[in-house]
Scaffold this motif. Structure first.
Motif, PDB file in Angstrom:
ATOM      1  N   LEU A  14       0.845  -1.203   0.000  1.00 33.09           N
ATOM      2  CA  LEU A  14       0.000   0.000   0.000  1.00 33.09           C
ATOM      3  C   LEU A  14       0.877   1.248   0.000  1.00 33.09           C
ATOM      4  O   LEU A  14       1.693   1.451   0.894  1.00 33.09           O
ATOM      5  CB  LEU A  14      -0.886  -0.017   1.255  1.00 33.09           C
ATOM      6  N   ASP A  15       0.704   2.079  -1.005  1.00 32.56           N
ATOM      7  CA  ASP A  15       1.573   3.259  -1.131  1.00 32.56           C
ATOM      8  C   ASP A  15       0.921   4.293  -2.066  1.00 32.56           C
ATOM      9  O   ASP A  15       1.476   4.639  -3.106  1.00 32.56           O
ATOM     10  CB  ASP A  15       2.946   2.806  -1.658  1.00 32.56           C
ATOM     11  N   GLY A  16      -0.277   4.709  -1.685  1.00 34.37           N
ATOM     12  CA  GLY A  16      -0.939   5.759  -2.449  1.00 34.37           C
ATOM     13  C   GLY A  16      -1.381   5.353  -3.850  1.00 34.37           C
ATOM     14  O   GLY A  16      -1.457   6.189  -4.755  1.00 34.37           O
ATOM     15  N   GLN A  17      -1.696   4.071  -4.043  1.00 32.74           N
ATOM     16  CA  GLN A  17      -2.246   3.647  -5.329  1.00 32.74           C
ATOM     17  C   GLN A  17      -3.575   4.362  -5.589  1.00 32.74           C
ATOM     18  O   GLN A  17      -4.211   4.856  -4.642  1.00 32.74           O
ATOM     19  CB  GLN A  17      -2.499   2.114  -5.344  1.00 32.74           C
ATOM     20  N   SER A  18      -3.983   4.363  -6.845  1.00 25.93           N
ATOM     21  CA  SER A  18      -5.306   4.914  -7.152  1.00 25.93           C
ATOM     22  C   SER A  18      -6.129   3.819  -7.834  1.00 25.93           C
ATOM     23  O   SER A  18      -5.635   3.099  -8.704  1.00 25.93           O
ATOM     24  CB  SER A  18      -5.153   6.154  -8.038  1.00 25.93           C
ATOM     25  N   TYR A  19      -7.369   3.673  -7.389  1.00 22.68           N
ATOM     26  CA  TYR A  19      -8.248   2.639  -7.946  1.00 22.68           C
ATOM     27  C   TYR A  19      -9.594   3.253  -8.316  1.00 22.68           C
ATOM     28  O   TYR A  19     -10.053   4.195  -7.659  1.00 22.68           O
ATOM     29  CB  TYR A  19      -8.496   1.526  -6.911  1.00 22.68           C
ATOM     30  N   ASP A  20     -10.228   2.695  -9.325  1.00 23.34           N
ATOM     31  CA  ASP A  20     -11.597   3.115  -9.626  1.00 23.34           C
ATOM     32  C   ASP A  20     -12.537   2.647  -8.517  1.00 23.34           C
ATOM     33  O   ASP A  20     -13.492   3.340  -8.167  1.00 23.34           O
ATOM     34  CB  ASP A  20     -12.037   2.549 -10.978  1.00 23.34           C
ATOM     35  N   LEU A  21     -12.257   1.443  -7.979  1.00 24.75           N
ATOM     36  CA  LEU A  21     -13.049   0.920  -6.849  1.00 24.75           C
ATOM     37  C   LEU A  21     -12.076   0.409  -5.794  1.00 24.75           C
ATOM     38  O   LEU A  21     -11.286  -0.504  -6.061  1.00 24.75           O
ATOM     39  CB  LEU A  21     -13.969  -0.212  -7.336  1.00 24.75           C
ATOM     40  N   PHE A  22     -12.117   1.021  -4.630  1.00 26.81           N
ATOM     41  CA  PHE A  22     -11.234   0.625  -3.535  1.00 26.81           C
ATOM     42  C   PHE A  22     -12.097  -0.001  -2.444  1.00 26.81           C
ATOM     43  O   PHE A  22     -12.989   0.649  -1.888  1.00 26.81           O
ATOM     44  CB  PHE A  22     -10.484   1.855  -3.002  1.00 26.81           C
ATOM     45  N   LEU A  23     -11.836  -1.297  -2.174  1.00 30.83           N
ATOM     46  CA  LEU A  23     -12.654  -2.062  -1.231  1.00 30.83           C
ATOM     47  C   LEU A  23     -11.933  -2.176   0.109  1.00 30.83           C
ATOM     48  O   LEU A  23     -10.753  -2.547   0.155  1.00 30.83           O
ATOM     49  CB  LEU A  23     -12.930  -3.452  -1.807  1.00 30.83           C
ATOM     50  N   ILE A  24     -12.650  -1.901   1.196  1.00 28.61           N
ATOM     51  CA  ILE A  24     -12.059  -1.925   2.541  1.00 28.61           C
ATOM     52  C   ILE A  24     -12.837  -2.912   3.414  1.00 28.61           C
ATOM     53  O   ILE A  24     -13.922  -2.595   3.913  1.00 28.61           O
ATOM     54  CB  ILE A  24     -12.083  -0.506   3.154  1.00 28.61           C
ATOM     55  N   PRO A  25     -12.309  -4.111   3.571  1.00 24.37           N
ATOM     56  CA  PRO A  25     -12.998  -5.116   4.380  1.00 24.37           C
ATOM     57  C   PRO A  25     -12.806  -4.852   5.875  1.00 24.37           C
ATOM     58  O   PRO A  25     -12.044  -3.965   6.257  1.00 24.37           O
ATOM     59  CB  PRO A  25     -12.321  -6.423   3.970  1.00 24.37           C
ATOM     60  N   GLY A  26     -13.490  -5.648   6.700  1.00 21.72           N
ATOM     61  CA  GLY A  26     -13.375  -5.503   8.147  1.00 21.72           C
ATOM     62  C   GLY A  26     -12.645  -6.659   8.787  1.00 21.72           C
ATOM     63  O   GLY A  26     -11.873  -7.370   8.137  1.00 21.72           O
ATOM     64  N   GLY A  27     -12.918  -6.846  10.068  1.00 20.00           N
ATOM     65  CA  GLY A  27     -12.208  -7.860  10.833  1.00 20.00           C
ATOM     66  C   GLY A  27     -11.623  -7.201  12.075  1.00 20.00           C
ATOM     67  O   GLY A  27     -11.613  -5.977  12.179  1.00 20.00           O
ATOM     68  N   PHE A  28     -11.142  -8.028  13.000  1.00 19.73           N
ATOM     69  CA  PHE A  28     -10.618  -7.473  14.254  1.00 19.73           C
ATOM     70  C   PHE A  28      -9.479  -6.481  14.022  1.00 19.73           C
ATOM     71  O   PHE A  28      -9.263  -5.576  14.813  1.00 19.73           O
ATOM     72  CB  PHE A  28     -10.179  -8.592  15.197  1.00 19.73           C
ATOM     73  N   GLY A  29      -8.767  -6.657  12.918  1.00 19.49           N
ATOM     74  CA  GLY A  29      -7.662  -5.760  12.604  1.00 19.49           C
ATOM     75  C   GLY A  29      -8.060  -4.294  12.525  1.00 19.49           C
ATOM     76  O   GLY A  29      -7.242  -3.402  12.773  1.00 19.49           O
ATOM     77  N   THR A  30      -9.336  -4.039  12.212  1.00 16.57           N
ATOM     78  CA  THR A  30      -9.764  -2.631  12.092  1.00 16.57           C
ATOM     79  C   THR A  30      -9.712  -1.918  13.442  1.00 16.57           C
ATOM     80  O   THR A  30      -9.520  -0.706  13.485  1.00 16.57           O
ATOM     81  CB  THR A  30     -11.203  -2.512  11.530  1.00 16.57           C
ATOM     82  N   ARG A  31      -9.857  -2.659  14.527  1.00 12.90           N
ATOM     83  CA  ARG A  31      -9.791  -2.038  15.871  1.00 12.90           C
ATOM     84  C   ARG A  31      -8.404  -1.461  16.128  1.00 12.90           C
ATOM     85  O   ARG A  31      -8.259  -0.472  16.829  1.00 12.90           O
ATOM     86  CB  ARG A  31     -10.133  -3.069  16.968  1.00 12.90           C
ATOM     87  N   GLU A  32      -7.376  -2.115  15.580  1.00 12.61           N
ATOM     88  CA  GLU A  32      -6.007  -1.592  15.698  1.00 12.61           C
ATOM     89  C   GLU A  32      -5.801  -0.424  14.735  1.00 12.61           C
ATOM     90  O   GLU A  32      -5.177   0.573  15.089  1.00 12.61           O
ATOM     91  CB  GLU A  32      -4.978  -2.696  15.404  1.00 12.61           C
ATOM     92  N   ILE A  33      -6.320  -0.566  13.537  1.00 14.27           N
ATOM     93  CA  ILE A  33      -6.087   0.466  12.516  1.00 14.27           C
ATOM     94  C   ILE A  33      -6.627   1.829  12.953  1.00 14.27           C
ATOM     95  O   ILE A  33      -5.979   2.856  12.755  1.00 14.27           O
ATOM     96  CB  ILE A  33      -6.712   0.038  11.156  1.00 14.27           C
ATOM     97  N   ILE A  34      -7.810   1.823  13.598  1.00  5.90           N
ATOM     98  CA  ILE A  34      -8.391   3.130  13.972  1.00  5.90           C
ATOM     99  C   ILE A  34      -7.602   3.815  15.093  1.00  5.90           C
ATOM    100  O   ILE A  34      -7.840   4.984  15.414  1.00  5.90           O
ATOM    101  CB  ILE A  34      -9.905   3.033  14.353  1.00  5.90           C
ATOM    102  N   LYS A  35      -6.619   3.089  15.685  1.00  2.00           N
ATOM    103  CA  LYS A  35      -5.741   3.721  16.687  1.00  2.00           C
ATOM    104  C   LYS A  35      -4.363   4.032  16.101  1.00  2.00           C
ATOM    105  O   LYS A  35      -3.473   4.483  16.808  1.00  2.00           O
ATOM    106  CB  LYS A  35      -5.576   2.779  17.890  1.00  2.00           C
ATOM    107  N   ASP A  36      -4.181   3.744  14.809  1.00  2.00           N
ATOM    108  CA  ASP A  36      -2.849   3.800  14.192  1.00  2.00           C
ATOM    109  C   ASP A  36      -2.811   4.914  13.133  1.00  2.00           C
ATOM    110  O   ASP A  36      -3.199   4.715  11.979  1.00  2.00           O
ATOM    111  CB  ASP A  36      -2.571   2.415  13.568  1.00  2.00           C
ATOM    112  N   ASP A  37      -2.331   6.082  13.549  1.00  2.00           N
ATOM    113  CA  ASP A  37      -2.369   7.251  12.661  1.00  2.00           C
ATOM    114  C   ASP A  37      -1.590   7.048  11.360  1.00  2.00           C
ATOM    115  O   ASP A  37      -2.018   7.507  10.299  1.00  2.00           O
ATOM    116  CB  ASP A  37      -1.829   8.499  13.386  1.00  2.00           C
ATOM    117  N   ALA A  38      -0.459   6.362  11.444  1.00  2.00           N
ATOM    118  CA  ALA A  38       0.356   6.146  10.238  1.00  2.00           C
ATOM    119  C   ALA A  38      -0.418   5.296   9.231  1.00  2.00           C
ATOM    120  O   ALA A  38      -0.481   5.614   8.032  1.00  2.00           O
ATOM    121  CB  ALA A  38       1.675   5.463  10.612  1.00  2.00           C
TER     122      ALA A  38
END
Lengths: 195, 195
Positions: B64-88
Motif C-alpha cells: 500500500l503506497d498511495g495507489q489509485s483505484y476506480d473501486l477501492f474495497l475496505i474489508p473488516g475484521g478485528f484488525g480494524t480495531r487496531e487500525i483506527i488507533k494507528d495514525d500512520a
C-alpha cells in the motif's frame, strides 16, 4: 461424532469462494464457541498456492502427506481438471481421504471424488458447468441439479462455489445442532438478499 | 463510470469472507465477461498478511503506497480495531482513498471510514457487534440495521461479513446492469438456501 480436526485441500487454480466460504463458517464456529473445538489446516502439495483467476496467493499450513482429519474438505476450481489427469496427485489425495472420517467436496471438488470412485451410485451435487465431465467420470452418479448439497453420511457433495457456505451450515447443524448453527449464521450475518 | 481497476485492502486480522466474497464476485465477473474488464489487486502495508483466526496466510500483490483505484474495497475484521488507533496506517489508507473514485467498506471496514470522517451524516451499514464503536467514532452516523448495504454514490458500506457478497452484486448491477449481474450470480451459483 466429535470433530477435532478439519483439513482444507488447496491446489493451483482452486476457486476462491469454494474454500473461503467453508473456512469462514468453520472458523467463525470455532470462535463463537469461545474455545477451540477443532484445528483447521489448509493443506496442499506445495507451500505456496495460486488461487484461480490469480485473485490470491496463499501460503498453506501443511504440505499434503497422508494427514488424517475428522473432516476433509475438497474444494473445486479449474485446477480439478488437471488433478483428475494426475495419478500422483490423486493418490496423494486418496491417502488423506482414506485416513479421514468425513469427506466433503464443494463445486468441482466432486470430480476428484468421482475419479477416485467414491461417488458410485450416489446422488450428488457439483458445479453446473461440470455435470458432463462428472457423468463421464462415473456414469453411475446421479446429479441433483436443484439441491445445494447431498449428504451421504461420510461423503457430502455441495453444488457450485457459494453452495459450500450452505453445506457448511448444514454440517454445523448436523454436528452441533440448529441453535449453534444460528449463532454462527448471525455472527457472519448470513441472511442473503432475496434474488 | 467505467471500472478499470479494483483494489482490495488487506491487513493483519482481516476477516476472511469480508474480502474473499467480493474478490470472488468481481473475479468471476471479469472471467465470464470473456475479457479482462479491470485489474484486481490485493494491497496491504506489508507483503504477507495473516487472516483473522489464522485461517489463511496471504501474499499480497502490492504494498500500500498511495495507489489509485476506480473501486477501492475496505474489508473488516478485528484488525480494524487496531487500525483506527494507528495514525500512520490511517494516513496510508487515506492517501489511496483520496486518489480512488469509489470507496466501499464491508463489515467493520466502516470503522476506518468513520474514523477518517467519511461517513459524517450518512446512513450506513456495519457489523452488528461494532454498532457501538461506530457511533462513538462518529455520532452523526445513522446505522441501518436491516439493509445489506447503503450506496451513497462514491461511498458504499456493507453490513457484516457475508453482506459483502450482496454489495458486490449490487455494484455489478450498477456498473453493468441486471442481466450481467445475473450471469455472474449463475456462475458462482449464488442462490442461497432459505433460512
Amino acid at each position: 461424532m466429535e470433530i477435532k480436526s478439519i483439513g482444507m485441500l488447496l491446489f493451483e487454480d482452486v476457486e476462491l469462494l469454494d474454500f473461503a466460504g467453508p473456512l469462514e463458517v468453520f472458523g467463525a464456529a470455532n470462535y463463537v464457541n469461545d474455545k477451540v473445538e477443532y484445528t483447521i489446516q489448509t493443506v496442499a502439495p506445495k507451500k505456496q498456492v495460486q488461487i484461480s483467476k490469480s485473485l490470491l496467493n496463499v501460503n498453506v499450513d501443511q504440505i499434503l502427506d497422508g494427514q488424517s482429519y475428522d473432516l476433509f474438505l475438497i474444494p473445486g476450481g479449474f485446477g480439478t481438471r488437471e488433478i483428475i489427469k494426475d495419478d500422483a496427485m490423486l493418490s496423494l489425495i486418496k491417502r488423506t481421504i482414506d485416513k479421514s472420517q468425513i469427506i466433503a467436496s464443494i463445486c468441482t471438488g466432486s470430480l476428484i471424488l468421482a475419479k477416485l470412485g467414491l461417488l458410485a451410485d450416489k446422488e450428488v451435487c457439483s458445479h453446473h458447468l461440470a455435470y458432463d465431465v462428472l457423468e463421464k467420470l462415473d456414469p453411475t452418479v446421479r446429479i441433483n441439479k436443484e439441491a445445494r448439497y447431498m449428504d451421504h453420511g461420510n461423503i457430502i457433495t455441495a453444488a457450485g462455489v457459494s453452495a459450500g457456505i450452505d453445506m457448511s451450515f448444514h454440517l454445523l447443524k448436523r454436528f452441533y445442532g440448529d441453535e449453534f448453527a444460528s449463532t454462527v449464521r448471525k455472527y457472519i450475518e448470513y441472511y442473503p438478499e432475496k434474488v
